[in-house]
Design a protein around this motif. Structure first.
Motif, PDB file in Angstrom:
ATOM      1  N   ILE A  79       0.835  -1.202   0.000  1.00 33.67           N
ATOM      2  CA  ILE A  79       0.000   0.000   0.000  1.00 33.67           C
ATOM      3  C   ILE A  79       0.870   1.252   0.000  1.00 33.67           C
ATOM      4  O   ILE A  79       0.644   2.192  -0.759  1.00 33.67           O
ATOM      5  CB  ILE A  79      -0.945   0.003   1.226  1.00 33.67           C
ATOM      6  CG1 ILE A  79      -2.043  -1.038   1.026  1.00 33.67           C
ATOM      7  CG2 ILE A  79      -1.571   1.379   1.430  1.00 33.67           C
ATOM      8  CD1 ILE A  79      -2.987  -1.156   2.202  1.00 33.67           C
ATOM      9  N   ALA A  80       1.926   1.237   0.845  1.00 29.49           N
ATOM     10  CA  ALA A  80       2.781   2.425   0.963  1.00 29.49           C
ATOM     11  C   ALA A  80       3.427   2.774  -0.379  1.00 29.49           C
ATOM     12  O   ALA A  80       3.632   3.941  -0.688  1.00 29.49           O
ATOM     13  CB  ALA A  80       3.848   2.200   2.027  1.00 29.49           C
ATOM     14  N   GLY A  81       3.715   1.745  -1.190  1.00 31.65           N
ATOM     15  CA  GLY A  81       4.379   1.994  -2.462  1.00 31.65           C
ATOM     16  C   GLY A  81       3.426   2.200  -3.629  1.00 31.65           C
ATOM     17  O   GLY A  81       3.853   2.549  -4.723  1.00 31.65           O
ATOM     18  N   SER A  82       2.122   1.972  -3.381  1.00 27.76           N
ATOM     19  CA  SER A  82       1.161   2.062  -4.488  1.00 27.76           C
ATOM     20  C   SER A  82       0.784   3.513  -4.767  1.00 27.76           C
ATOM     21  O   SER A  82       1.081   4.409  -3.981  1.00 27.76           O
ATOM     22  CB  SER A  82      -0.101   1.272  -4.124  1.00 27.76           C
ATOM     23  OG  SER A  82      -0.768   1.943  -3.079  1.00 27.76           O
ATOM     24  N   ALA A  83       0.107   3.712  -5.871  1.00 26.48           N
ATOM     25  CA  ALA A  83      -0.360   5.056  -6.207  1.00 26.48           C
ATOM     26  C   ALA A  83      -1.271   5.578  -5.105  1.00 26.48           C
ATOM     27  O   ALA A  83      -1.195   6.739  -4.703  1.00 26.48           O
ATOM     28  CB  ALA A  83      -1.108   5.017  -7.542  1.00 26.48           C
ATOM     29  N   PHE A  84      -2.116   4.682  -4.585  1.00 23.48           N
ATOM     30  CA  PHE A  84      -3.020   5.064  -3.507  1.00 23.48           C
ATOM     31  C   PHE A  84      -2.237   5.541  -2.282  1.00 23.48           C
ATOM     32  O   PHE A  84      -2.517   6.593  -1.695  1.00 23.48           O
ATOM     33  CB  PHE A  84      -3.910   3.863  -3.143  1.00 23.48           C
ATOM     34  CG  PHE A  84      -4.627   4.003  -1.841  1.00 23.48           C
ATOM     35  CD1 PHE A  84      -5.693   4.880  -1.710  1.00 23.48           C
ATOM     36  CD2 PHE A  84      -4.230   3.268  -0.731  1.00 23.48           C
ATOM     37  CE1 PHE A  84      -6.346   5.017  -0.508  1.00 23.48           C
ATOM     38  CE2 PHE A  84      -4.882   3.391   0.466  1.00 23.48           C
ATOM     39  CZ  PHE A  84      -5.952   4.266   0.591  1.00 23.48           C
ATOM     40  N   GLY A  85      -1.208   4.748  -1.895  1.00 22.77           N
ATOM     41  CA  GLY A  85      -0.412   5.091  -0.715  1.00 22.77           C
ATOM     42  C   GLY A  85       0.328   6.404  -0.900  1.00 22.77           C
ATOM     43  O   GLY A  85       0.406   7.222   0.018  1.00 22.77           O
ATOM     44  N   LEU A  86       0.853   6.624  -2.099  1.00 22.65           N
ATOM     45  CA  LEU A  86       1.586   7.860  -2.359  1.00 22.65           C
ATOM     46  C   LEU A  86       0.656   9.069  -2.288  1.00 22.65           C
ATOM     47  O   LEU A  86       1.001  10.099  -1.716  1.00 22.65           O
ATOM     48  CB  LEU A  86       2.267   7.783  -3.732  1.00 22.65           C
ATOM     49  CG  LEU A  86       3.388   6.738  -3.836  1.00 22.65           C
ATOM     50  CD1 LEU A  86       3.930   6.673  -5.249  1.00 22.65           C
ATOM     51  CD2 LEU A  86       4.504   7.051  -2.850  1.00 22.65           C
ATOM     52  N   ALA A  87      -0.544   8.899  -2.856  1.00 21.69           N
ATOM     53  CA  ALA A  87      -1.504   9.999  -2.814  1.00 21.69           C
ATOM     54  C   ALA A  87      -1.924  10.283  -1.375  1.00 21.69           C
ATOM     55  O   ALA A  87      -2.057  11.433  -0.954  1.00 21.69           O
ATOM     56  CB  ALA A  87      -2.726   9.657  -3.667  1.00 21.69           C
ATOM     57  N   LEU A  88      -2.099   9.200  -0.600  1.00 25.31           N
ATOM     58  CA  LEU A  88      -2.494   9.335   0.802  1.00 25.31           C
ATOM     59  C   LEU A  88      -1.414  10.083   1.585  1.00 25.31           C
ATOM     60  O   LEU A  88      -1.694  10.997   2.370  1.00 25.31           O
ATOM     61  CB  LEU A  88      -2.698   7.937   1.393  1.00 25.31           C
ATOM     62  CG  LEU A  88      -3.250   7.828   2.794  1.00 25.31           C
ATOM     63  CD1 LEU A  88      -4.659   8.375   2.846  1.00 25.31           C
ATOM     64  CD2 LEU A  88      -3.236   6.379   3.247  1.00 25.31           C
ATOM     65  N   ASN A  89      -0.180   9.691   1.330  1.00 24.20           N
ATOM     66  CA  ASN A  89       0.957  10.327   1.980  1.00 24.20           C
ATOM     67  C   ASN A  89       1.039  11.801   1.587  1.00 24.20           C
ATOM     68  O   ASN A  89       1.296  12.677   2.428  1.00 24.20           O
ATOM     69  CB  ASN A  89       2.228   9.581   1.556  1.00 24.20           C
ATOM     70  CG  ASN A  89       3.297   9.662   2.605  1.00 24.20           C
ATOM     71  OD1 ASN A  89       3.168  10.396   3.589  1.00 24.20           O
ATOM     72  ND2 ASN A  89       4.367   8.915   2.416  1.00 24.20           N
TER      73      ASN A  89
END
Lengths: 306, 339
Positions: free
Chosen positions: B192-202
């Protein structure tokens, strides 16, 4: 249910609400002026109650016990502010939550260490021990009535302090622009310590007053703290008026919900089921109230724009 | 980051090796301790997705832990008494099959996270902290006042639930089940941290306005993160119920929410293995200090204060140095209702 019982419950709700106000006022003031979320506020409430119980046991005087509670919680507040809290103003909320959670652990276990795990008892002063006869033949405990009176007086004094005095002006100035009033020569650091001590003293005072109705024990502060959070979320964080309205709303909703909901449900189901469903729903009533307020006004009744 | 990777590997192997060593030495209590570390770390991994990645300071994660626990307790109690859970137009039987229980726990916790998250995420900053705390407390009082499943006394699971093909009564087997789930959750969290979703969340945590400016709605991201976070913590709750064979309203208590957060912080916020390090340290402290003094929470409090005030990276930060995934610095979250 008779009207007399209903009025009695309204008084109970008011008494509960007024106590919640004393807790919430300090929390909301500390948040408004310093931008700090203080989980350890409940610990200061406990400190007040224990100080009152100890002084009362030593001297037998309820008035001295109240004084002791005020002094002990204010001193504890000053110490905590100077040693820990001061370092947290510039930090984010996560750090504030963790550090004040750590303070709860230290205060709770420290109190257990000093006083033991058994609850202490604080007696209602003899002059207020009996009931008072109110109109319509309602007998109501004098002490609870006195709490409502004291709470309203303290609330009025607090409103006056904030709105009508020079100190209050500085507090309000600190809320809107802390750097500016620092530049104008106000000692910000002392002001913050003062506000924190005031909040602590209010919490300790509430703890002492409630300590005479309930038992004085470790961990008594946190349930009240969470209710105070609900109160200021409903009222709007940073607003004293919001805290007052929120506290009365929460106090009345909780108290009346516990009495009325089971009766309401008994109209449509059998008594035992109604007691269960009504009781369970009543325990959730204030949270549902909070959720409803948030749906329509995410910043609370008296909160500013998000 | 290399040092962190080595530390993570060592921690993972250590957590696996310790109960095996205890099993060889015939010390079941030590295996139970390691199992507790694995389960509490799993709860922390769940919280870390909301807290570390999303910057959502949830003080109500015990709510999901408790729901997972009660999902296990309620299903098992119906299976034990051979009474259906629901008997109307169709019938729902209780079960002691762990796979079904986990599914129910994850779905139930996820649904609750969806509803409470949808409400709480309308606010931000300090409101969010208080509201999640309040929702947790609501469930706490509800379980106390609802007598059908034991009320304040809680609910016992007499025989540990079963897993197809395995003997879950064996401590080491049960540890390995928990450990495998923890490892899968860590893998998921890493992906998750490396996914597009995780990056956007971060990114939404770091600068909400910019994320909005490029056309991403932070609310949805956060809600999804909150649901995943709650579901993982719920799964941990179901395992914890099986470990203790007992569930009670204390699984919903706000102290537990605080403790789950403490695991994450002691280990290091937004570090993949932060919750594992934190939970291991917590259990270690509990065993060591708890043996010395009944009042060990004082020392835990002092340690926590020191970590918060002076050692912000937590244990992994001390060992591996500043990483790239550092959460929340000394600044306040932008765009909060409070500033």
């Amino acid at each position: 249910m008779s009207a007399a019982l209903f009025i009695e419950q309204v008084f109970n709700g008011l008494q509960f609400g007024v106590m919640l106000f004393l807790m919430s006022a300090g929390l909301t003031l500390i948040f408004g002026v310093m931008g700090l979320i203080n989980l350890a506020h409940g610990a200061l409430y406990m400190v007040g109650a224990f100080a009152a119980a100890a002084v009362s046991a030593a001297t037998g005087s309820f008035l001295l016990a109240l004084m002791g509670a005020l002094a002990a919680s204010a001193v504890a507040g000053v110490l905590v502010e100077v040693i820990v809290i001061r370092r947290l103003y510039a930090r984010d909320h996560l750090d504030q939550v963790l550090a004040t959670f750590a303070l709860i652990l230290i205060f709770s276990e420290g109190t257990r260490w000093v006083f033991g795990s058994f609850p202490l008892y604080l007696d209602v002063p003899a002059a207020l021990a009996g009931p008072v006869m109110l109109p319509f033949g309602i007998a109501y405990p004098a002490y609870r009535l006195a709490i409502i009176g004291i709470g309203l007086v303290v609330a009025a004094a607090l409103f006056f302090l904030i709105a009508g005095t020079r100190v209050g002006m500085r507090i309000r100035a600190g809320e809107s622009d802390r750097e500016m009033i620092g530049a104008l020569g106000v000692n910000i650091s002392a002001l913050y310590t003062g506000v924190f001590a005031l909040g602590a003293a209010l919490a300790g005072f509430a703890g002492a007053l409630v300590g005479a109705i309930q038992s004085v024990q470790v961990g008594m502060g946190e349930p009240v703290l969470i209710l105070a959070f609900v109160t200021i979320v409903i009222g709007g964080i940073g607003s004293i008026r919001g805290a007052f309205v929120g506290a009365l709303l929460v106090g009345l909703t909780d108290t009346l919900g516990r009495v009325l909901l089971p009766i309401l449900f008994s109209a449509v189901m059998e008594p035992s089921a109604a007691a269960t469903v009504g009781g369970a729903l009543a325990s959730m009533a204030i949270y549902i109230l909070m959720a409803l307020v948030l749906l329509f006004k995410p910043t609370g009744l008296y909160g500013g724009a998000a | 980051m290399r040092r962190e990777a080595i530390f993570n590997t060592a921690l993972w192997l250590g957590l696996l090796a310790y109960p095996v060593w205890a099993w060889l030495g015939d010390e079941p209590y030590q295996i139970t301790l390691a199992t507790r570390v694995a389960i509490l770390a799993l709860a922390g991994v769940g919280l870390n997705i909301a807290l570390g990645l999303g910057g959502l300071v949830s003080l109500g994660h015990a709510m999901f832990f408790g729901i997972g626990g009660y999902a296990a307790g309620i299903l098992a109690s119906h299976a034990q008494s051979y009474t259906p859970l629901y008997d109307g137009a169709f019938t729902i039987e209780g079960t002691q099959n762990m796979l079904v229980i986990w599914l129910v726990a994850v779905v139930a916790a996820g649904l609750v996270a969806l509803v409470t998250g949808a409400l709480s995420l309308r606010t931000s900053g300090v409101y969010f902290i208080m509201i999640t705390l309040a929702f947790g407390q609501m469930f706490y009082y509800f379980t106390i006042s609802w007598p059908a499943y034991g009320g304040e006394d809680g609910l016992s699971i007499y025989v540990r639930n079963w897993f197809p093909g395995l003997n879950t009564l064996d401590p080491l087997t049960f540890f390995l089940i928990c450990f495998s789930i923890l490892s899968l959750a860590l893998l998921l969290s890493w992906r998750i941290a490396g996914s597009a979703f995780g990056l956007a969340l971060n990114a939404a945590r770091q600068n909400e306005d910019r994320v909005r400016a490029v056309g991403i709605e932070p609310y949805r991201l956060r809600l999804v993160a909150f649901v995943i976070s709650g579901a993982i913590t719920g799964l941990a709750g179901a395992l914890y119920a099986d470990l203790n064979r007992f569930v009670s309203p204390t699984m919903f208590s706000w102290q537990l929410s605080g403790e789950i957060m403490v695991f994450v912080i002691l280990g290091g916020v937004a570090r993949l293995f932060g919750p594992v390090a934190g939970a291991a340290l917590f259990i270690l402290l509990e065993e060591v200090l708890g043996g010395v003094s009944d009042y060990w929470h004082i020392w835990l409090g002092v340690l926590l204060l020191i970590v918060v005030l002076f050692a912000r990276g937590g244990l992994i930060g001390l060992i591996a140095g500043q990483g790239t995934g550092q959460a929340t610095g000394q600044r306040k979250r932008a765009g909060g209702a409070d500033d």
